[in-house]
Scaffold this motif. Structure first.
Motif, mmCIF file in Angstrom:
data_model
loop_
_atom_site.group_PDB
_atom_site.id
_atom_site.type_symbol
_atom_site.label_atom_id
_atom_site.label_comp_id
_atom_site.label_asym_id
_atom_site.label_seq_id
_atom_site.Cartn_x
_atom_site.Cartn_y
_atom_site.Cartn_z
ATOM 1 N N GLY A 1 -9.324 -1.365 2.054
ATOM 2 C CA GLY A 1 -8.797 -2.261 0.982
ATOM 3 C C GLY A 1 -8.044 -3.490 1.270
ATOM 4 O O GLY A 1 -8.341 -4.464 1.347
ATOM 5 N N ALA B 1 -10.581 -6.191 -3.585
ATOM 6 C CA ALA B 1 -9.712 -4.915 -3.064
ATOM 7 C C ALA B 1 -9.784 -4.072 -3.985
ATOM 8 O O ALA B 1 -9.747 -2.761 -4.152
ATOM 9 C CB ALA B 1 -8.904 -5.255 -2.177
ATOM 10 N N ASN C 1 -9.175 -7.175 1.354
ATOM 11 C CA ASN C 1 -8.093 -8.136 0.839
ATOM 12 C C ASN C 1 -7.794 -9.319 1.672
ATOM 13 O O ASN C 1 -7.892 -10.454 1.156
ATOM 14 C CB ASN C 1 -6.923 -7.165 0.503
ATOM 15 C CG ASN C 1 -5.826 -8.198 -0.635
ATOM 16 O OD1 ASN C 1 -6.130 -9.372 -0.869
ATOM 17 N ND2 ASN C 1 -5.207 -7.296 -1.399
ATOM 18 N N PHE D 1 -12.837 -2.207 -5.365
ATOM 19 C CA PHE D 1 -13.140 -1.201 -4.211
ATOM 20 C C PHE D 1 -12.004 0.002 -4.408
ATOM 21 O O PHE D 1 -12.651 1.190 -4.479
ATOM 22 C CB PHE D 1 -12.996 -1.853 -2.899
ATOM 23 C CG PHE D 1 -13.140 -0.791 -1.848
ATOM 24 C CD1 PHE D 1 -14.180 -0.078 -1.448
ATOM 25 C CD2 PHE D 1 -11.973 -0.334 -1.139
ATOM 26 C CE1 PHE D 1 -14.268 0.839 -0.492
ATOM 27 C CE2 PHE D 1 -11.959 0.817 -0.365
ATOM 28 C CZ PHE D 1 -12.985 1.361 0.116
ATOM 29 N N ARG D 2 -10.770 -0.266 -4.471
ATOM 30 C CA ARG D 2 -9.721 0.848 -4.460
ATOM 31 C C ARG D 2 -10.059 1.823 -5.738
ATOM 32 O O ARG D 2 -9.772 2.966 -5.720
ATOM 33 C CB ARG D 2 -8.515 0.322 -4.572
ATOM 34 C CG ARG D 2 -8.062 -0.023 -3.206
ATOM 35 C CD ARG D 2 -6.571 -0.472 -3.111
ATOM 36 N NE ARG D 2 -6.132 -0.894 -1.855
ATOM 37 C CZ ARG D 2 -5.713 -2.283 -1.430
ATOM 38 N NH1 ARG D 2 -5.578 -3.241 -2.532
ATOM 39 N NH2 ARG D 2 -5.216 -2.536 -0.365
ATOM 40 N N THR E 1 0.770 -1.274 -0.035
ATOM 41 C CA THR E 1 -0.134 0.028 0.027
ATOM 42 C C THR E 1 0.824 1.419 -0.052
ATOM 43 O O THR E 1 0.668 2.294 -0.799
ATOM 44 C CB THR E 1 -0.966 -0.089 1.258
ATOM 45 O OG1 THR E 1 -1.839 -1.194 0.990
ATOM 46 C CG2 THR E 1 -1.785 1.169 1.292
ATOM 47 N N SER F 1 -7.281 2.725 1.739
ATOM 48 C CA SER F 1 -6.226 1.633 1.580
ATOM 49 C C SER F 1 -6.410 0.573 2.732
ATOM 50 O O SER F 1 -6.457 -0.648 2.696
ATOM 51 C CB SER F 1 -4.816 1.761 1.631
ATOM 52 O OG SER F 1 -4.540 2.605 0.298
#
Length: 159
Positions: free
Chosen positions: A89, A132, A93, A135-136, A54, A86
């Protein structure tokens, strides 16, 4: 306008490139930790690996993927927003790996080492990363690196 000239397509390809690089970083850190000091804690190894990736992702996203939306005066706000997105995320994840290991019981001695590692790879780096990533992509566009012209129009309309 060709696809290469479309800013959304260019940004999406850059996003995927950054994501691919960070995927490799995640795998390297995850397996490095998992097969050395955190063998008994695969979810923790995966969380740490995602955190490292990240940080790399923030730098690359800001300087490469969203460079056209990179306002110096918004740097602090972008950083905070990126950290929040993040963190969410990372949870998204890591959730499939946690579920695979501790809800479905796909870990040794209940299953073979090969089944465990296959389940870990499919649940974490494959399913978790895909969820993730979607979503990100949405959250970074919506909240962290919004289109300034659209944001300005929305503020004007609200006033």
């Amino acid at each position: 306008m060709s696809l290469r000239e479309n800013p959304v397509v260019v940004r999406a390809l850059r996003f995927l490139g950054v994501g691919g690089f960070c995927f490799i970083v995640t795998l390297a850190v995850n397996y490095g930790l998992k097969f050395t000091v955190l063998g008994a804690h695969p979810t923790t190894a995966f969380l740490i690996a995602n955190t490292v990736a990240t940080v790399v992702s923030y730098v690359l996203s800001r300087q490469y993927t969203f460079q056209d939306r990179n306002d110096a005066y918004r740097k602090r706000t972008q950083f905070i927003g990126f950290c929040v997105v993040s963190a969410i995320g990372i949870i998204i994840n890591s959730a499939p790996l946690y579920i695979s290991r501790w809800v479905f019981g796909l870990h040794t001695p209940e299953v073979s080492f090969l089944v465990q590692e296959t389940a870990d790879f499919i649940s974490g780096p494959v399913i978790g990363t895909a969820l993730a990533m979607v979503f990100r992509w949405w959250a970074l566009h919506k909240f962290v690196f919004p289109d300034e012209q659209k944001a300005d129009k929305e503020v004007e309309l609200a006033a």
